[in-house]
Design a protein around this motif. Structure first.
Motif, PDB file in Angstrom:
ATOM      1  N   MET A   1     -23.041 -82.959 -23.225  1.00 38.31           N
ATOM      2  CA  MET A   1     -22.582 -81.711 -23.146  1.00 38.31           C
ATOM      3  C   MET A   1     -22.297 -81.409 -21.490  1.00 38.31           C
ATOM      4  SD  MET A   1     -22.421 -79.209 -24.846  1.00 38.31           S
ATOM      5  CE  MET A   1     -23.204 -79.877 -26.231  1.00 38.31           C
ATOM      6  N   CYS A   2     -21.325 -80.467 -21.190  1.00 35.18           N
ATOM      7  CA  CYS A   2     -20.712 -80.662 -19.976  1.00 35.18           C
ATOM      8  C   CYS A   2     -20.352 -79.276 -19.605  1.00 35.18           C
ATOM      9  CB  CYS A   2     -19.695 -81.410 -19.732  1.00 35.18           C
ATOM     10  SG  CYS A   2     -19.896 -83.119 -20.456  1.00 35.18           S
ATOM     11  N   GLY A   3     -20.136 -78.989 -18.246  1.00 31.45           N
ATOM     12  CA  GLY A   3     -19.183 -77.913 -17.795  1.00 31.45           C
ATOM     13  C   GLY A   3     -17.941 -78.129 -17.247  1.00 31.45           C
ATOM     14  N   ILE A   4     -17.053 -77.362 -17.810  1.00 28.25           N
ATOM     15  CA  ILE A   4     -15.566 -77.543 -17.329  1.00 28.25           C
ATOM     16  C   ILE A   4     -15.164 -76.298 -16.401  1.00 28.25           C
ATOM     17  CG2 ILE A   4     -15.145 -78.983 -19.085  1.00 28.25           C
ATOM     18  CD1 ILE A   4     -13.550 -76.536 -20.314  1.00 28.25           C
ATOM     19  N   ALA A   5     -14.245 -76.563 -15.444  1.00 29.42           N
ATOM     20  CA  ALA A   5     -13.535 -75.399 -14.525  1.00 29.42           C
ATOM     21  C   ALA A   5     -12.209 -75.654 -14.020  1.00 29.42           C
ATOM     22  CB  ALA A   5     -14.293 -75.194 -13.682  1.00 29.42           C
ATOM     23  N   GLY A   6     -11.380 -74.907 -14.163  1.00 31.47           N
ATOM     24  CA  GLY A   6     -10.105 -75.509 -13.491  1.00 31.47           C
ATOM     25  C   GLY A   6      -9.167 -74.106 -13.176  1.00 31.47           C
ATOM     26  N   ILE A   7      -8.003 -74.378 -12.541  1.00 31.39           N
ATOM     27  CA  ILE A   7      -7.104 -73.365 -12.176  1.00 31.39           C
ATOM     28  C   ILE A   7      -5.596 -73.851 -12.575  1.00 31.39           C
ATOM     29  CG2 ILE A   7      -5.918 -72.234 -10.155  1.00 31.39           C
ATOM     30  CD1 ILE A   7      -8.721 -72.525  -8.623  1.00 31.39           C
ATOM     31  N   PHE A   8      -4.772 -72.901 -13.229  1.00 29.83           N
ATOM     32  CA  PHE A   8      -3.550 -73.258 -13.421  1.00 29.83           C
ATOM     33  C   PHE A   8      -2.606 -72.270 -12.919  1.00 29.83           C
ATOM     34  CE2 PHE A   8       0.043 -72.800 -16.587  1.00 29.83           C
ATOM     35  CZ  PHE A   8       0.461 -73.983 -16.741  1.00 29.83           C
ATOM     36  N   HIS A   9      -1.645 -72.785 -12.138  1.00 25.40           N
ATOM     37  CA  HIS A   9      -0.719 -71.727 -11.634  1.00 25.40           C
ATOM     38  C   HIS A   9       0.612 -71.550 -12.635  1.00 25.40           C
ATOM     39  CE1 HIS A   9      -1.979 -70.923  -7.676  1.00 25.40           C
ATOM     40  NE2 HIS A   9      -2.276 -72.071  -7.633  1.00 25.40           N
ATOM     41  N   TYR A  10       0.609 -70.254 -13.343  1.00 21.45           N
ATOM     42  CA  TYR A  10       1.440 -70.100 -14.362  1.00 21.45           C
ATOM     43  C   TYR A  10       2.986 -69.430 -14.018  1.00 21.45           C
ATOM     44  CZ  TYR A  10      -0.458 -65.486 -14.467  1.00 21.45           C
ATOM     45  OH  TYR A  10      -0.944 -64.120 -14.365  1.00 21.45           O
ATOM     46  N   GLU A  11       2.578 -68.670 -12.641  1.00 16.56           N
ATOM     47  CA  GLU A  11       4.045 -68.158 -12.071  1.00 16.56           C
ATOM     48  C   GLU A  11       5.010 -69.122 -11.549  1.00 16.56           C
ATOM     49  OE1 GLU A  11       3.297 -64.481 -10.124  1.00 16.56           O
ATOM     50  OE2 GLU A  11       2.869 -63.432 -12.041  1.00 16.56           O
ATOM     51  N   THR A  12       4.401 -69.597 -10.400  1.00 13.38           N
ATOM     52  CA  THR A  12       5.007 -70.486  -9.491  1.00 13.38           C
ATOM     53  C   THR A  12       3.930 -72.018  -9.221  1.00 13.38           C
ATOM     54  OG1 THR A  12       5.265 -68.694  -8.043  1.00 13.38           O
ATOM     55  CG2 THR A  12       6.860 -70.298  -7.639  1.00 13.38           C
ATOM     56  N   VAL A  13       4.690 -72.861  -9.422  1.00 15.23           N
ATOM     57  CA  VAL A  13       3.808 -74.056  -8.941  1.00 15.23           C
ATOM     58  C   VAL A  13       3.379 -74.035  -7.672  1.00 15.23           C
ATOM     59  CG1 VAL A  13       3.756 -76.627  -8.921  1.00 15.23           C
ATOM     60  CG2 VAL A  13       4.871 -75.291 -10.885  1.00 15.23           C
ATOM     61  N   LYS A  14       2.164 -74.232  -7.273  1.00 14.86           N
ATOM     62  CA  LYS A  14       1.459 -73.989  -6.070  1.00 14.86           C
ATOM     63  C   LYS A  14       0.416 -74.973  -5.960  1.00 14.86           C
ATOM     64  CE  LYS A  14       2.081 -68.862  -5.460  1.00 14.86           C
ATOM     65  NZ  LYS A  14       1.304 -67.832  -5.117  1.00 14.86           N
ATOM     66  N   PRO A  15       0.227 -75.569  -4.813  1.00 18.44           N
ATOM     67  CA  PRO A  15      -1.139 -76.472  -4.748  1.00 18.44           C
ATOM     68  C   PRO A  15      -2.213 -75.998  -5.190  1.00 18.44           C
ATOM     69  CG  PRO A  15      -0.075 -76.177  -2.485  1.00 18.44           C
ATOM     70  CD  PRO A  15       0.740 -75.497  -3.450  1.00 18.44           C
ATOM     71  N   VAL A  16      -3.317 -76.825  -5.742  1.00 17.41           N
ATOM     72  CA  VAL A  16      -4.724 -76.424  -5.931  1.00 17.41           C
ATOM     73  C   VAL A  16      -5.633 -76.980  -4.846  1.00 17.41           C
ATOM     74  CG1 VAL A  16      -6.221 -76.026  -7.681  1.00 17.41           C
ATOM     75  CG2 VAL A  16      -4.062 -75.732  -8.289  1.00 17.41           C
ATOM     76  N   ASP A  17      -6.384 -76.161  -4.312  1.00 13.61           N
ATOM     77  CA  ASP A  17      -7.329 -76.638  -3.393  1.00 13.61           C
ATOM     78  C   ASP A  17      -8.422 -77.600  -4.251  1.00 13.61           C
ATOM     79  OD1 ASP A  17      -9.363 -77.375  -1.520  1.00 13.61           O
ATOM     80  OD2 ASP A  17      -9.630 -75.214  -0.745  1.00 13.61           O
ATOM     81  N   PRO A  18      -8.494 -78.903  -3.913  1.00 13.23           N
ATOM     82  CA  PRO A  18      -9.689 -79.588  -4.756  1.00 13.23           C
ATOM     83  C   PRO A  18     -10.972 -78.982  -4.693  1.00 13.23           C
ATOM     84  CG  PRO A  18      -8.177 -80.920  -3.609  1.00 13.23           C
ATOM     85  CD  PRO A  18      -7.974 -79.641  -3.084  1.00 13.23           C
ATOM     86  N   LYS A  19     -11.190 -78.428  -3.406  1.00 11.65           N
ATOM     87  CA  LYS A  19     -12.459 -77.939  -2.922  1.00 11.65           C
ATOM     88  C   LYS A  19     -12.919 -76.646  -3.552  1.00 11.65           C
ATOM     89  CE  LYS A  19     -13.925 -80.964   0.090  1.00 11.65           C
ATOM     90  NZ  LYS A  19     -15.202 -81.774  -0.188  1.00 11.65           N
ATOM     91  N   ARG A  20     -11.787 -75.811  -3.958  1.00  9.00           N
ATOM     92  CA  ARG A  20     -12.012 -74.746  -4.781  1.00  9.00           C
ATOM     93  C   ARG A  20     -12.573 -75.132  -6.246  1.00  9.00           C
ATOM     94  NH1 ARG A  20      -8.176 -69.791  -3.618  1.00  9.00           N
ATOM     95  NH2 ARG A  20      -9.563 -70.062  -1.576  1.00  9.00           N
ATOM     96  N   VAL A  21     -11.877 -75.750  -6.852  1.00  7.95           N
ATOM     97  CA  VAL A  21     -12.253 -76.150  -8.226  1.00  7.95           C
ATOM     98  C   VAL A  21     -13.562 -76.769  -8.201  1.00  7.95           C
ATOM     99  CG1 VAL A  21     -10.069 -75.959  -9.517  1.00  7.95           C
ATOM    100  CG2 VAL A  21     -10.567 -78.037  -8.418  1.00  7.95           C
ATOM    101  N   GLU A  22     -13.848 -77.726  -7.344  1.00 12.27           N
ATOM    102  CA  GLU A  22     -15.173 -78.188  -7.136  1.00 12.27           C
ATOM    103  C   GLU A  22     -16.360 -77.351  -7.051  1.00 12.27           C
ATOM    104  OE1 GLU A  22     -17.222 -81.936  -4.786  1.00 12.27           O
ATOM    105  OE2 GLU A  22     -15.742 -80.899  -3.585  1.00 12.27           O
ATOM    106  N   ARG A  23     -16.005 -76.286  -6.271  1.00  7.08           N
ATOM    107  CA  ARG A  23     -17.187 -75.199  -6.104  1.00  7.08           C
ATOM    108  C   ARG A  23     -17.227 -74.401  -7.681  1.00  7.08           C
ATOM    109  NH1 ARG A  23     -14.788 -74.275  -1.082  1.00  7.08           N
ATOM    110  NH2 ARG A  23     -13.463 -72.428  -1.931  1.00  7.08           N
TER     111      ARG A  23
END
Length: 632
Positions: A1-23
């Motif tokens: 069992m686990c926990g998952i999280a993420g961010i997806f840019h659906y409008e324009t492709v932008k970089p995702v801060d790894p620290k943000r999804v890690e938090r």
């Protein structure tokens, strides 16, 4: 069992801060204390917290497919992964790990979204395909595993296993949805069609989403449903034999683990049945865990002990105080959204006990919904029979007028407490069942609300989506429609939410063998007489288990976890009951009427009425709102 999280840019492709999804994932560390990982690419970021259950040394996440085309973060278990893996190996797929996560990646590459119908398990996952640049979000058939979604400023979608994962993102807005308060005050939880915060959604059970960069977010698409529209042919004994086979399959498939495994044992029909079938399939004693209370009238340990002795389990039990109100703040923090099922307190206790001995525990959840084991379902069937004899034009005036003048006698013996039944009979079957399931009926909520909530709620009523679900259900009878609503509305919103959050809070994986989808589909086809006979619900299951379980276990009155909140609010929590009327969160916001809340508390504390359930709702709401406020 686990926990998952993420961010997806659906409008324009932008970089995702790894620290943000890690938090975001670190806020879910309790779901996965054994490992963590983060992966980002243009427009996408995935993070994972792992609780190791299968392939302990391997299967780190986020996991890449062997050709590098796809990446996944996955929460759950796929019970048929070995059989699927063998099938995929025949088609030339190679596997580097011994776990189930990699099987999903290969299944996606072969079948695309159709892979879901081949997965037997509980799951919520996010899979990103680098070739098609699509994000695939999916949730299991019955909603055992959760997935929260939120649209963020700048055209991004954030997702996480729990609301607290989303709240770790600094772009999350914390504005309360007033319609969620209406829903919560009716049901005691926020159903899956809504969330307590505006802009937050839950991916519905049995649904998926396929997202692409540069396109608007599409609505979730249903990939599984259960139908009550057909009936199973054969005799009772034919059905009993098939049921036993399906129950055995459900139990044995969920006994696969590379860590210690056991079961919750309350001494009721469902958990006792699971333990009996585990003992039959196991070469060593089953580890069973029970809790009891220091109040004899609500203590079931003697029944659990009887089953433990019958099947020679390695039994562990603990007696806890019925006065568990010191855990209220912890419960509010665990659930994030307001949650007023007071049995969450003892459920947390049995999860804590189980975690001392095992990492995986099998539960008996789901049988009441599937086989009509709730008293309200038995009553509803009788009420539907009464409705069939009297037209609505007669029922409305006769029963409605009687119901409104009948006193609300909480103190009286059950047969004399007819107010709810009379009001129910005056309404449609859907409205009547909604009344039976709700904590507060529309007229009771109306009295408590302040002007602000009445204005913001408008014409919406919490019963509307529930009644619509019943009306549109693939069903033949009123009982069918009630069970369908229980499986689609009550089960994921209350029962499975309670089990998921309390087990994950202590890093324990809970599995529900009686929610095997083949078992659920079979139960939905059973003739009504094999679900309910006279006043006995869950008839076929009880009949089937007579070869394993004693009669006093099978046919004793249903009890369940009991928490003495009525006594608490007349004793140690009396001050908290009265302080609700002064709560800035509830009254200062204009959502609730100060005088109505004060009267509610005073009538209960002085013994004039039993208002414990709405008081508990309001207390848990107040604490949750405090936790969700921007300053928290």
């Amino acid at each position: 069992m686990c926990g998952i999280a993420g961010i997806f840019h659906y409008e324009t492709v932008k970089p995702v801060d790894p620290k943000r999804v890690e938090r975001m994932a670190d806020a879910l560390a309790h779901r996965g204390p054994d490992g963590s990982g983060v992966w980002t690419a243009p427009g996408i970021g995935l993070a994972h917290r792992r609780l190791s259950i299968i392939d302990l040394a391997g299967s780190p996440q986020p996991m890449h497919s062997d050709d590098g085309r796809a990446v996944i973060v996955f929460n759950g278990e796929i019970y048929n992964y070995r059989r699927l893996r063998h099938e995929l190996e025949k088609d030339g797929f190679a596997f580097r790990t011994d776990g189930d996560t990699e099987t999903i990646l290969a299944a996606w590459r072969k079948w695309g979204p159709d892979c879901l119908s081949r997965l037997d398990g509980m799951f919520a996952f996010a899979l990103y395909d680098l070739e098609t640049r699509q994000l695939f979000l999916a949730r299991d058939r019955l909603g055992v595993k959760p997935l929260y979604l939120a649209r963020l400023e700048g055209g991004a979608l954030a997702f996480a296993s729990e609301l607290k994962g989303l709240l770790a993102n600094p772009l999350m807005r914390r504005k309360i949805d007033p319609l969620a308060i209406e829903d919560y005050m009716a049901w005691g939880y926020v159903p899956d069609h809504r969330a307590i915060l505006q802009g937050v959604e839950k991916l519905p059970a049995g649904h998926f989403m396929l997202l692409e960069h540069g396109r608007e977010i599409p609505p979730p698409k249903q990939w599984w449903d259960v139908s009550f529209a057909e009936r199973e042919n054969g005799t009772s004994e034919d059905h009993s034999a098939k049921l036993l086979h399906l129950m055995r399959e459900g139990v044995t498939s969920r006994m696969v683990a590379d860590v210690p495994l056991g079961a919750f044992l309350s001494g009721g029909v469902d958990s006792s049945s699971v333990v009996a079938l585990m003992a039959e399939a196991s070469a060593k004693p089953v580890t069973s865990c029970s809790i009891g209370f220091d109040v004899a009238s609500v203590d079931e340990t003697s029944h659990a002990r009887k089953i433990a002795e019958l099947f020679a389990t390695d039994h562990h039990e603990r007696i806890v105080s019925a006065d568990q109100f010191d855990e209220i703040d912890r419960i509010a923090a665990i659930f994030d959204e307001p949650f007023a099922d007071a049995s969450a307190l003892p459920t947390l206790r049995v999860c804590e006990l189980a975690r001392e001995h095992v990492t995986v525990a099998l539960s008996g959840d789901g049988a009441d919904e599937a086989f009509a084991g709730y008293r309200r379902q038995v009553f509803h069937r009788r009420e539907e029979q009464a409705r069939s004899f009297l037209p609505a034009a007669l029922r409305g005036p006769i029963f409605g007028n009687l119901g409104y003048i009948w006193p609300k006698a909480d103190w009286a013996p059950r047969p004399l407490r007819a107010k709810a039944t009379l009001l129910s009979l005056s309404e449609s079957g859907e409205a009547g069942y909604a009344r039976a399931l709700s904590i507060l009926a529309p007229e009771q909520r109306q009295v408590l609300y302040g002007d602000t909530l009445l204005r913001e709620r408008g014409d919406y009523r919490a019963e509307q989506p529930f009644e619509k679900l019943m009306r549109e259900s693939p069903a033949r009878s009123g009982l069918d429609r009630a069970q369908y609503a229980d499986l689609k509305f009550w089960l994921p919103g209350d029962i499975l939410t309670k089990t998921d959050r309390t087990s994950m809070a202590v890093s324990l994986e809970a599995r529900e063998p009686l929610l095997d989808h083949r078992l659920i589909e079979f139960a939905a086809r059973l003739p009504e007489r094999q679900r309910i006979r006279r006043t006995t619900g869950k008839w076929l299951m009880k009949h089937t288990m007579e070869r394993y379980l004693p009669e006093d276990i099978l046919y004793r009155p249903k009890q369940g976890f009991v928490t003495p909140i009525a006594q608490w609010f007349r004793g140690p929590l009396a001050d908290q009951a009265r302080s609700i009327a002064g709560s800035e969160m509830l009254v200062g916001s204009g959502w609730f009427d100060r005088k109505a809340l004060a009267r509610l508390a005073d009538d209960h504390v002085t013994g004039r009425a039993d208002n414990s359930r709405p008081l508990w709702q309001l207390l848990m709401l107040e604490k949750s709102l405090r936790n969700l406020s921007p300053a928290s």
